[in-house]
Design an enzyme around this catalytic site. Structure first.
Site, short mmCIF file in Angstrom:
data_model
loop_
_atom_site.label_atom_id
_atom_site.label_comp_id
_atom_site.label_asym_id
_atom_site.label_seq_id
_atom_site.Cartn_x
_atom_site.Cartn_y
_atom_site.Cartn_z
N HIS A 16 -3.69 2.31 -2.89
CA HIS A 16 -2.63 1.45 -3.42
C HIS A 16 -3.16 0.03 -3.64
O HIS A 16 -3.49 -0.68 -2.69
CB HIS A 16 -1.43 1.44 -2.46
CG HIS A 16 -0.28 0.61 -2.94
ND1 HIS A 16 0.89 1.14 -3.44
CD2 HIS A 16 -0.12 -0.74 -2.97
CE1 HIS A 16 1.72 0.16 -3.77
NE2 HIS A 16 1.12 -0.99 -3.48
N GLU A 49 -3.12 2.63 3.06
CA GLU A 49 -3.19 3.42 1.83
C GLU A 49 -4.39 2.92 1.03
O GLU A 49 -4.34 1.88 0.39
CB GLU A 49 -1.91 3.23 0.98
CG GLU A 49 -0.67 3.85 1.61
CD GLU A 49 0.54 3.78 0.68
OE1 GLU A 49 0.39 3.29 -0.46
OE2 GLU A 49 1.62 4.21 1.10
ZN LIG Z 1 1.37 3.09 -4.13
#
Ligand SMILES: [Zn+2]
Length: 298
Positions: free
Chosen positions: A269, A266
């Site tokens: 993130h 990700e």
């Molecule tokens: Zn996240």
């Protein structure tokens, strides 16, 4: 049996003037009296020598007093070697208290937060983040105050480097919110991929953390994005990957760490762990799990 007379006379013969008569008179009783007087005198002498003269008690006391004081002084050195063996066990317990403050909170599918966990010092990002630095996607997005402060400093530094257009898409997520996210994802996969609930749930858990396993539950994680753009591959994503550690943030889920973190990569993130921990992880190319393992073993 009675051999006293020869003994009595022997000493008197060395002298002159009738030594025998007095010797005879002092036979048993005088000798006893003399012996007693002598021993008494010796005892008194000894007493005076040891304890001094009764009328000079001020000078008498220092003698016995100085003796006891000398004992305690020499005595302490003996007990001191005893404490020295105890330091050897103490290094063992010290690592256990240390982890609490220095080890960053590890939350993943193996390390769930308790159901009643609520982070401290939550603040609303919309109240704190300057609009000219970052836009907040949702008025209710919250985060830990220290992490939000670091986030603002980081994004300001990015802007100084000519990288702007930042957006925060997610911050703190309560347990109930996490459950709703998972349920929504499962429903979506069941519909779109025609999957059974079990299969859809298994698939959903690759991208959505099970309740209690989300870092967003800590208040220390943020999804940092660019409005209307897929974040991975942007110059913003690249800047964060290279510089975030300087502000205490880590690129939490990277492609080459998926096996360890249990999450697909990700790019958006980011997790706040503090500058010290983030720097060590960056230098060693460690994900949080590897860093925590390292700390626990040392
Ligand atoms: Zn996240």
């Amino acid at each position: 049996m009675d051999q006293r007379p020869p003994r009595r006379y022997e000493p008197t013969r060395t002298g002159y003037r009738q030594p025998p008569p007095p010797a005879r008179r002092s036979n048993p009783l005088t000798r006893l009296a003399v012996a007693m007087a002598l021993t008494g005198g010796v005892m008194v002498g000894c007493f005076l020598l040891v304890y001094g003269f009764p009328w000079a008690q001020d000078t008498v006391r220092p003698v016995p007093v100085s003796a006891p004081t000398a004992l305690p002084i020499t005595a302490p050195p003996a007990p001191t070697p005893a404490p020295t063996p105890t330091p050897t066990p103490t290094p063992i317990p010290t690592p256990s208290p240390a982890p609490t403050p220095s080890i960053p909170l590890l939350v993943n599918k193996q390390n769930l937060l308790p159901n009643n966990y609520v982070p401290t010092n939550l603040v609303r990002l919309i109240d704190i983040c300057p609009g000219n630095v970052v836009s907040i996607k949702g008025r209710d997005i919250e985060g830990n105050a220290a992490a939000v402060d670091a986030l603002i400093v980081m994004l300001r530094a990015a802007m100084d480097d000519g990288i702007g257009n930042w957006q925060i898409s997610a911050g703190y997520r309560s347990l109930r919110y996490q459950q709703r996210l998972l349920d929504d994802k499962v429903s979506e996969l069941m519909r779109s991929n025609n999957l059974s609930r079990d299969r859809a749930r298994t698939a959903a858990l690759k991208t959505v953390a099970p309740p209690g396993a989300s870092e967003h539950h800590t208040g220390l994680a943020f999804d940092i994005t660019v409005p209307g753009v897929s974040f991975a591959g942007t110059k913003q994503a690249q800047w964060l990957a290279e510089n975030s550690y300087r502000f205490g943030f880590i690129f939490r889920y990277q492609a080459h760490k998926e096996e360890i973190t249990g999450f697909l990569a990700e790019a958006w993130h980011y997790r706040y762990v503090g500058v010290e921990a983030a720097t060590v992880m960056k230098r060693n190319d460690w994900c949080l799990e590897e860093y925590v393992d390292f700390l626990m073993q040392n």
